[in-house]
Design a protein around this motif. Structure first.
Motif, PDB file in Angstrom:
ATOM      1  N   SER A 239       0.826  -1.207   0.000  1.00 22.42           N
ATOM      2  CA  SER A 239       0.000   0.000   0.000  1.00 22.42           C
ATOM      3  C   SER A 239       0.860   1.258   0.000  1.00 22.42           C
ATOM      4  N   GLU A 240       0.355   2.295  -0.648  1.00 20.37           N
ATOM      5  CA  GLU A 240       1.046   3.589  -0.628  1.00 20.37           C
ATOM      6  C   GLU A 240       1.197   4.119   0.787  1.00 20.37           C
ATOM      7  N   HIS A 241       0.313   3.702   1.701  1.00 18.39           N
ATOM      8  CA  HIS A 241       0.351   4.188   3.072  1.00 18.39           C
ATOM      9  C   HIS A 241       1.420   3.503   3.914  1.00 18.39           C
ATOM     10  N   LEU A 242       2.089   2.486   3.362  1.00 22.87           N
ATOM     11  CA  LEU A 242       3.168   1.798   4.070  1.00 22.87           C
ATOM     12  C   LEU A 242       4.534   2.058   3.440  1.00 22.87           C
ATOM     13  N   VAL A 243       4.586   2.895   2.450  1.00 21.81           N
ATOM     14  CA  VAL A 243       5.855   3.239   1.798  1.00 21.81           C
ATOM     15  C   VAL A 243       6.721   4.054   2.764  1.00 21.81           C
ATOM     16  N   THR A 244       7.962   3.628   2.957  1.00 18.90           N
ATOM     17  CA  THR A 244       8.922   4.355   3.794  1.00 18.90           C
ATOM     18  C   THR A 244      10.290   4.348   3.126  1.00 18.90           C
ATOM     19  N   LYS A 245      11.198   5.098   3.689  1.00 21.15           N
ATOM     20  CA  LYS A 245      12.578   5.106   3.201  1.00 21.15           C
ATOM     21  C   LYS A 245      13.183   3.708   3.310  1.00 21.15           C
ATOM     22  N   PHE A 246      12.816   2.966   4.338  1.00 20.51           N
ATOM     23  CA  PHE A 246      13.320   1.608   4.536  1.00 20.51           C
ATOM     24  C   PHE A 246      12.709   0.639   3.528  1.00 20.51           C
ATOM     25  N   SER A 466      -9.833   1.012  -1.042  1.00 22.68           N
ATOM     26  CA  SER A 466      -9.401  -0.375  -1.193  1.00 22.68           C
ATOM     27  C   SER A 466      -9.492  -1.079   0.150  1.00 22.68           C
ATOM     28  N   ASP A 467      -9.382  -2.404   0.127  1.00 21.85           N
ATOM     29  CA  ASP A 467      -9.329  -3.162   1.373  1.00 21.85           C
ATOM     30  C   ASP A 467      -8.047  -2.856   2.145  1.00 21.85           C
ATOM     31  N   ALA A 468      -7.001  -2.401   1.439  1.00 21.22           N
ATOM     32  CA  ALA A 468      -5.790  -1.966   2.137  1.00 21.22           C
ATOM     33  C   ALA A 468      -6.100  -0.778   3.037  1.00 21.22           C
ATOM     34  N   ASP A 469      -6.924   0.156   2.556  1.00 19.21           N
ATOM     35  CA  ASP A 469      -7.310   1.307   3.382  1.00 19.21           C
ATOM     36  C   ASP A 469      -8.060   0.852   4.622  1.00 19.21           C
ATOM     37  N   ILE A 470      -8.928  -0.141   4.488  1.00 18.28           N
ATOM     38  CA  ILE A 470      -9.681  -0.648   5.636  1.00 18.28           C
ATOM     39  C   ILE A 470      -8.746  -1.331   6.624  1.00 18.28           C
ATOM     40  N   ALA A 471      -7.769  -2.075   6.111  1.00 17.10           N
ATOM     41  CA  ALA A 471      -6.820  -2.757   6.990  1.00 17.10           C
ATOM     42  C   ALA A 471      -5.964  -1.775   7.770  1.00 17.10           C
ATOM     43  N   ILE A 472      -5.623  -0.635   7.169  1.00 14.32           N
ATOM     44  CA  ILE A 472      -4.726   0.334   7.798  1.00 14.32           C
ATOM     45  C   ILE A 472      -5.489   1.327   8.667  1.00 14.32           C
ATOM     46  N   PHE A 473      -6.684   1.713   8.242  1.00 15.84           N
ATOM     47  CA  PHE A 473      -7.485   2.704   8.970  1.00 15.84           C
ATOM     48  C   PHE A 473      -8.770   2.049   9.489  1.00 15.84           C
ATOM     49  N   THR A 474      -8.585   0.920  10.174  1.00 18.36           N
ATOM     50  CA  THR A 474      -9.712   0.101  10.612  1.00 18.36           C
ATOM     51  C   THR A 474     -10.659   0.863  11.528  1.00 18.36           C
ATOM     52  N   ARG A 475     -10.122   1.677  12.403  1.00 15.49           N
ATOM     53  CA  ARG A 475     -10.989   2.416  13.322  1.00 15.49           C
ATOM     54  C   ARG A 475     -11.964   3.327  12.569  1.00 15.49           C
TER      55      ARG A 475
END
Length: 738
Positions: A239-246, A466-475
């Motif tokens: 997911s774009e929301h998990l992209v980091t320098k690492f 996407s379901d990725a958004d639901i998994a990351i922003f579940t609350r």
């Protein structure tokens, strides 16, 4: 961790971000209950239909539930020990006829070459030592040849969470010689220790006669810390929301953090929940402006308790320019997400899975189970041809209960797979997540959180794509479907006799008569309690709720409240609704595990409300089933003088013959984590953060430590208190609790 009555170092566990305006139960269903109407609604029938049914969670897994399971051959119907009295002593007090032994404590070496722990603040190499704040824990048996065994009772691996560290003014002061640095910037040498004491241990243990010991040089011994590379699995992978320098492709991350509750899968792997992780991060006061205040990431950060400008728990981000420190600053500081750590916090808040037997396999973050303040994971009995079902809770005030149902159907051959993490891929990476809605008539609904059930976020500036958004922003997804706000859902377990799912609701200082967290049927109490003359308000003592389902994968359920925690002398019409006595009064139920051998429900406390009368404790219960009690009506006065009536289905009163105190811990501790040998003759529990109310200023004066445990029990060097695992056995060699 107790957040209703915070201890000094709990400030960053005061996460309180649910301001959604979900309708309350009394607005959804206004019908009042009677005992007759509750029974006719099917609650009792559902419980009866499940009698003799399904298996246990975590340490509690029936013989048919999967690998590593024990048999519930002769469940106890009575408790064979006298209740332990309340205690304020700095010791572990256990029922007559039992003995305790300290087994594995903070700093104990995990390799033959690691020096013995000095316990004076000079120790290093914590990636090769026991971590701090021992928490959830699971048993993985070994036979005489060191091979996995479901029946061995004398040798095993313990997989143990290390949740946090005893801290004040940023510093983990018992870890550092002079108490550490309480101002920014933090020295790298101190932060390096603190980064390493979080995470998970795997440690080999063995019984020799009546004594147990851990094996410091075992090749199975392992630490997973905040720096260990892990793999991202499930819908959020890439997911774009998990992209980091690492990890520019969003498929890898580093470490696991604030691990609290645990579970054991039907395929014999260890799962661990990441709980209060948001407070470890920092972003400056201008970060909202840089991102744009309506940016979905900003909305997510706010909902998960990380406001711009708020201080971090330890100031790790201040320790230098090294990547291991900079990653804790999750501000948008560079030109894009591949060049900074703006998304680093999004890589935490999941259930992690690992193979306790195989240190070569990377830990996997199971994002399909949602992102929130995870505690334990409770698996329903797997049935061939049916989905795997896991129950979970979000431990913050006003948060939700969740259930995951796998897409794949259970194949019993997977219980004995040579590649158990691949089995985890099969059952935990694809499925449907649900949040619970409790209705006033004793029924409820699991509300689907997926793109197949279009979710409109409560905030118009946030859109689920996407379901990725639901998994990351579940609350945010659970807010949108109007799930029921609960009083801090913590640990859960499945009753081996009935299949009912139990969950502790530890407390909630925000529970009021009306408003965003007004009382409702599932969270019906708000009251004032006095501790040493000081008022405490809300649901001060907490309760335990339970859910019945004929088929765990169904979306409908019935429910009642198993136990209202309370002081014995509290008002029996509004507070002590379970008629607790001096032998079984308790506050802040937290850990909850069913014994795989006896069916006893073990309840652990993490209390700050009743600690003027007793230290935290472990109680044993012979549980009943959903529908075995009656309905209770509570009446409140609103501010305008009108009356508000709340009806709630509740279990039968908890007399001292079916619920009694088994153990009381040392000063300032929490009792947590529990598992047993398969024969039920050895029980392992954790004593977390004894002496945590010691002021940092007194670090140089051991006489002023509020606890000296376990050194005062003859274990280890120095006088600084240490979290530790203990083993409990019956002096006659019998089954625990009998």
């Amino acid at each position: 961790m107790n957040t209703s009555n915070p201890r000094p170092n709990d400030i960053f566990n005061e996460e309180d971000s649910n301001t959604s305006s979900n309708p309350h139960i009394d607005a959804v269903v206004s019908a009042r209950l009677s005992r007759r109407s509750m029974l006719l609604s099917g609650v009792g029938a559902a419980g009866g239909a499940l009698l003799g049914g399904i298996g246990l969670s975590g340490c509690a897994t029936s013989a048919t539930a999967g690998a590593g399971a024990a048999t519930l051959s002769a469940p106890l119907s009575t408790l064979g020990f006298a209740a332990v009295g309340k205690s304020l002593m700095d010791t572990v007090t256990v029922a007559d006829g039992y003995q305790t032994q300290v087994l594995y404590a903070l700093g104990d070496p995990l390799t033959a070459s690691t020096p013995a722990y000095k316990n004076d603040g000079t120790d290093t190499d914590f990636d090769k030592r026991a971590g701090d704040h021992h928490d959830g824990m699971e048993w993985f048996g070994l036979d005489a040849n060191g091979k996995p065994s479901t029946s061995s009772t004398q040798r095993a691996l313990l997989a143990i969470n290390h949740e946090a560290t005893t801290d004040e003014k940023l510093s983990s002061f018992f870890l550092h010689a002079n108490g550490g640095t309480s101002k920014l910037p933090r020295p790298a040498s101190e932060v390096d220790k603190e980064l390493a004491i979080h995470g998970v241990s795997v440690v080999e243990i063995e019984a020799k006669g009546s004594q147990w010991a851990y094996k410091a040089g075992s090749p199975f011994n392992r630490r997973v810390t905040t720096m260990t590379e892990v793999l991202v699995h499930g819908p959020a992978k890439g997911s774009e929301h998990l992209v980091t320098k690492f990890s520019p492709d969003g498929t890898r991350a580093r470490g696991t953090l604030n691990n609290c509750g645990t579970g054991k899968t039907p395929w014999n792997t260890f799962v661990s929940g990441e709980e209060n992780w948001s407070g470890y991060f920092y972003r400056d006061a201008k970060d909202d402006d840089r991102r744009g205040k309506k940016n979905p990431q900003v909305l997510g950060l706010d909902r998960y308790g990380r406001k711009a400008g708020a201080a971090s728990r330890h100031g790790w981000e201040s320790a230098g320019a090294g990547d291991s420190y900079v990653r804790w600053n999750n501000g948008a500081l560079a030109s894009d997400a591949k060049s900074d750590y703006r998304n680093e916090m999004n890589t935490f808040g999941y259930v992690v899975e690992m193979d306790a037997y195989n240190s070569r396999l990377a830990v996997r973050k199971r994002t399909g189970l949602g992102r929130f303040a995870h505690e334990s994971v409770s698996f329903a009995k797997p049935v061939p041809g049916q989905p795997i079902v896991a129950y979970m809770g979000d431990d913050s005030r006003g948060e939700y209960m969740y259930k995951f149902v796998s897409s794949a159907k259970w194949d019993a051959a997977d219980a004995h797979s040579a590649n158990p993490l691949d089995v985890g891929d099969k059952y935990l990476d694809k499925g449907t997540l649900y949040a619970a809605s409790f209705k006033a008539d004793g029924t409820g609904q699991w509300l689907e959180l997926s793109m197949a059930n279009p979710i409109v976020a409560a905030n118009p500036d946030f859109a689920f794509k996407s379901d990725a958004d639901i998994a990351i922003f579940t609350r945010l997804a659970a807010d949108a479907v109007n799930a029921t706000k609960m009083d801090r859902p913590e640990w859960g377990g499945v009753n081996p006799r009935t299949g009912d799912f139990y969950m502790t609701l530890t407390n909630n200082s925000n529970r009021t008569v009306d408003g965003e967290m007004g009382v409702d049927a599932a969270n019906p109490r708000t009251y004032t309690d006095l501790k040493a003359g000081k008022e405490q308000k809300g649901n001060v003592n907490g309760h335990i709720i339970r859910v019945a389902q004929a088929n765990p994968a169904d979306t409908k359920f019935t429910w009642d409240i198993y136990l209202f925690a309370s002081e014995a002398d509290a008002d029996k019409t509004r507070v002590n609704l379970s008629n607790l006595t001096d032998d079984n009064e308790l506050s802040a139920p937290d850990g909850l595990v069913f014994s795989p051998s006896t069916g006893v429900c073990w309840i652990q406390t993490d209390d700050g409300a009743m600690t003027d009368k007793t230290n935290c404790m472990l109680l044993a219960a012979i549980p009943g089933k959903v529908g075995d009690g009656s309905s209770k009506t509570l009446t409140y006065k609103r501010e305008d003088g009108s009356e508000k009536r709340v009806d709630t289905p509740m279990g039968k009163a908890q007399s001292a013959d079916i619920l009694k105190r088994f153990l009381v811990g040392p000063v300032n501790c929490e009792i947590t984590g529990l598992c047993e040998s398969p024969d039920g003759r050895a029980m392992f529990i954790n004593i977390q953060h004894p002496g945590e109310l010691t002021p940092m200023a007194d670090i140089g004066n051991p006489a002023k430590y509020t606890s000296h445990w376990p050194a005062n029990a003859g274990y280890g060097a120095g006088q600084r208190p240490r979290s530790a695992t203990i083993v409990i056995t019956k002096k006659d060699g019998g089954v625990i609790g009998s």
